[in-house]
Motif scaffolding. Structure first.
Motif, short mmCIF file in Angstrom:
data_model
loop_
_atom_site.label_atom_id
_atom_site.label_comp_id
_atom_site.label_asym_id
_atom_site.label_seq_id
_atom_site.Cartn_x
_atom_site.Cartn_y
_atom_site.Cartn_z
N ARG A 1 0.83 -1.20 0.00
CA ARG A 1 0.00 0.00 0.00
C ARG A 1 0.86 1.26 0.00
O ARG A 1 0.58 2.23 -0.70
CB ARG A 1 -0.92 0.00 1.23
N LEU A 2 1.97 1.21 0.77
CA LEU A 2 2.88 2.34 0.80
C LEU A 2 3.55 2.54 -0.55
O LEU A 2 3.66 3.66 -1.05
CB LEU A 2 3.95 2.12 1.88
N ASP A 3 3.96 1.43 -1.17
CA ASP A 3 4.61 1.50 -2.48
C ASP A 3 3.66 2.11 -3.52
O ASP A 3 4.06 2.95 -4.32
CB ASP A 3 5.06 0.11 -2.92
N GLN A 4 2.41 1.70 -3.47
CA GLN A 4 1.41 2.22 -4.39
C GLN A 4 1.19 3.72 -4.16
O GLN A 4 1.10 4.51 -5.11
CB GLN A 4 0.09 1.46 -4.23
N PHE A 5 1.16 4.09 -2.89
CA PHE A 5 0.93 5.49 -2.56
C PHE A 5 2.15 6.35 -2.92
O PHE A 5 2.00 7.49 -3.37
CB PHE A 5 0.59 5.63 -1.07
N GLU A 6 3.33 5.80 -2.72
CA GLU A 6 4.55 6.52 -3.11
C GLU A 6 4.54 6.81 -4.61
O GLU A 6 4.87 7.93 -5.04
CB GLU A 6 5.79 5.69 -2.75
N LYS A 7 4.17 5.82 -5.40
CA LYS A 7 4.12 6.01 -6.85
C LYS A 7 3.08 7.06 -7.21
O LYS A 7 3.28 7.85 -8.14
CB LYS A 7 3.80 4.68 -7.55
N GLN A 8 1.98 7.07 -6.46
CA GLN A 8 0.94 8.06 -6.71
C GLN A 8 1.46 9.47 -6.40
O GLN A 8 1.21 10.42 -7.15
CB GLN A 8 -0.29 7.74 -5.86
N LEU A 9 2.19 9.60 -5.29
CA LEU A 9 2.76 10.90 -4.93
C LEU A 9 3.77 11.37 -5.99
O LEU A 9 3.72 12.51 -6.45
CB LEU A 9 3.47 10.82 -3.58
N ILE A 10 4.67 10.48 -6.36
CA ILE A 10 5.71 10.82 -7.32
C ILE A 10 5.11 11.16 -8.68
O ILE A 10 5.64 11.99 -9.42
CB ILE A 10 6.73 9.67 -7.44
N GLY A 11 3.96 10.55 -8.99
CA GLY A 11 3.33 10.77 -10.28
C GLY A 11 2.50 12.04 -10.38
O GLY A 11 2.00 12.37 -11.46
N THR A 12 2.33 12.75 -9.27
CA THR A 12 1.54 13.99 -9.33
C THR A 12 2.26 15.03 -10.17
O THR A 12 3.49 15.11 -10.15
CB THR A 12 1.27 14.55 -7.93
N ARG A 13 1.48 15.85 -10.89
CA ARG A 13 2.08 16.80 -11.82
C ARG A 13 2.04 18.24 -11.31
O ARG A 13 2.80 19.08 -11.78
CB ARG A 13 1.37 16.72 -13.17
N LYS B 1 -5.72 9.88 3.69
CA LYS B 1 -6.67 9.74 4.79
C LYS B 1 -7.42 8.42 4.69
O LYS B 1 -7.61 7.70 5.67
CB LYS B 1 -7.67 10.91 4.77
N THR B 2 -7.82 8.07 3.46
CA THR B 2 -8.52 6.80 3.24
C THR B 2 -7.57 5.62 3.44
O THR B 2 -7.94 4.63 4.09
CB THR B 2 -9.09 6.77 1.81
N ALA B 3 -6.38 5.73 2.89
CA ALA B 3 -5.42 4.63 2.98
C ALA B 3 -5.02 4.34 4.42
O ALA B 3 -4.80 3.19 4.80
CB ALA B 3 -4.18 4.94 2.15
N CYS B 4 -4.93 5.38 5.24
CA CYS B 4 -4.50 5.21 6.64
C CYS B 4 -5.65 4.90 7.59
O CYS B 4 -5.43 4.69 8.78
CB CYS B 4 -3.80 6.49 7.12
N GLU B 5 -6.87 4.92 7.06
CA GLU B 5 -8.05 4.65 7.88
C GLU B 5 -8.06 5.54 9.12
O GLU B 5 -8.21 5.09 10.25
CB GLU B 5 -8.09 3.17 8.29
N THR B 6 -7.88 6.83 8.87
CA THR B 6 -7.89 7.81 9.95
C THR B 6 -9.07 8.74 9.78
O THR B 6 -9.61 8.89 8.68
CB THR B 6 -6.57 8.60 9.97
#
Length: 380
Positions: free
Chosen positions: A32-44, A58-63
């Motif tokens: 999940r972290l790896d997927q989220f890291e790629k999502q962060l790095i892919g932002t333009r 927020k969704t990924a961390c269930e907070t």
């Protein structure tokens, strides 16, 4: 005392199962972290980067609550957000501070019971019924740049003995992505900024004017425009040199900026001409702002050296566009600029150092131009 082999095997199996469950959970976290890291790095863009943190994480961390606190002493982040999106810098969950308090700037995370008394416990909006929280510093090049704050209604979600490896790694990646986004925005800004005065150039203005015309239709709000021209600027260059002319341009730029709001758009149109876009502003109010600028420039001479000052005046044309006018966004933007330019011409023709709009066109000049047109002469 002998131990029952079957009982011992059962205990070992239970321990093994616990270890395997923990390993699977950690593997799931890493994926999940790896997927989220790629999502962060892919932002333009910067808004996209911030939105990913505030919404997806927020969704990924269930907070239950998440706030991104960023130090923005020069209002750079705020200006970037205002330029890039209609809602400006108002993003729920984003808190921009001019300066981090001593407690905000601490370099270690806090995990434990929800404590509203902690100065670092900044949430927007304020979370209800939360029982635990994490306040994670964001660092770049050894210096604090803000914090990522999360709160949960579950007391066991964030505890003092919890591992922070995952989330601290994420914070480091976000800090790098934030710096990259800011550098990218700065590079873009170089091509949209006048190098002498530091304000926007004509290229940016034409794009922004079309965007503001679109907002007029969408939100049914007025948009006004000012065309400003330094009077007899060629004479200044010819008499005092181009270096003095540059100082006058910078001097007038500063006086204009001081009279504008944060969401107004000031640009250098070319030479000694400036354009100001005034979103959510009707013609009457725009004329009041223009008159305030005219008086300010007239009252404050430009100091050209230690012993000499140069009196400068400015002429201003003002126009407005509303959602009632026909045409697409590009047409409305062009029409607005042309109307303000026309009003500026009338201000020049009627004696300079004036503000002219559709509401106060000089009668003598209007009549003169009508006669010229009627007789078929070239008004130029």
């Amino acid at each position: 005392m002998s131990i029952d082999p079957h009982a011992e095997i059962k205990i070992l199996r239970k321990q093994l199962q616990s270890l395997m469950d923990e390993a699977r959970l950690n593997e799931k976290k890493w994926r999940r972290l790896d997927q989220f890291e790629k999502q962060l790095i892919g932002t333009r863009t910067l808004p996209e980067l911030i939105q990913v943190i505030l919404d997806d994480y927020k969704t990924a961390c269930e907070t239950d609550a998440i706030t991104l606190v960023l130090c923005d002493p020069e209002h750079e982040i705020r200006r970037i957000l205002e330029r890039s999106q209609a809602g400006g810098a108002e993003m729920p969950g984003l808190v921009l501070l001019e300066k981090l308090d001593a407690d905000d700037a601490r370099r270690y995370p806090y995990l434990g019971p929800f404590d509203a008394e902690l100065p670092r416990a900044i949430f927007d909006p304020w979370p209800a019924d939360c029982r635990s929280m994490i306040l994670l510093p964001l660092m770049r090049q050894g210096e604090p740049i803000g914090s990522l704050n999360m709160a949960s209604s579950r007391a066991e979600r964030f505890t003092a003995d919890s591992s922070t490896d995952f989330i601290e790694r994420l914070a480091n990646i976000f800090s790098i992505c934030l710096e990259n986004s800011l550098n990218h925005e700065r590079l873009k800004l170089v091509g949209l900024t006048d190098p002498l005065t530091g304000i926007f150039n004509r290229r940016y203005l034409e794009t922004r004017c079309q965007e503001e015309a679109e907002n007029v239709r969408r939100h049914h709000t007025p948009l006004s425009c000012m065309f400003l021209d330094i009077d007899r600027f060629k004479r200044i260059n010819d008499s005092h040199g181009h270096g003095t002319g540059d100082r006058v341009l910078c001097h007038v730029t500063g006086l204009i900026k001081a009279q504008l709001r944060s969401n107004d758009v000031l640009s250098r149109y070319g030479g000694e001409e400036f354009v100001v876009l005034l979103p959510h502003t009707g013609l009457r109010h725009a004329c009041e702002i223009a008159e305030r600028i005219r008086r300010t420039v007239d009252a404050q001479p430009c100091r050209i050296d230690a012993d000499n000052e140069l009196k400068v005046t400015i002429s201003i044309g003002v126009a407005q566009v509303t959602d009632q006018q026909e045409g697409d966004d590009r047409t409305l933007a062009q029409r607005l600029l042309a109307a303000a330019d026309e009003a500026l011409y009338l201000a020049k023709e009627s004696g300079r150092n004036k503000v002219v709009s559709d509401d106060n066109r000089p009668v003598s000049v209007t009549a003169k131009r009508s006669l010229i047109k009627l007789l078929g002469f070239n008004s130029a």
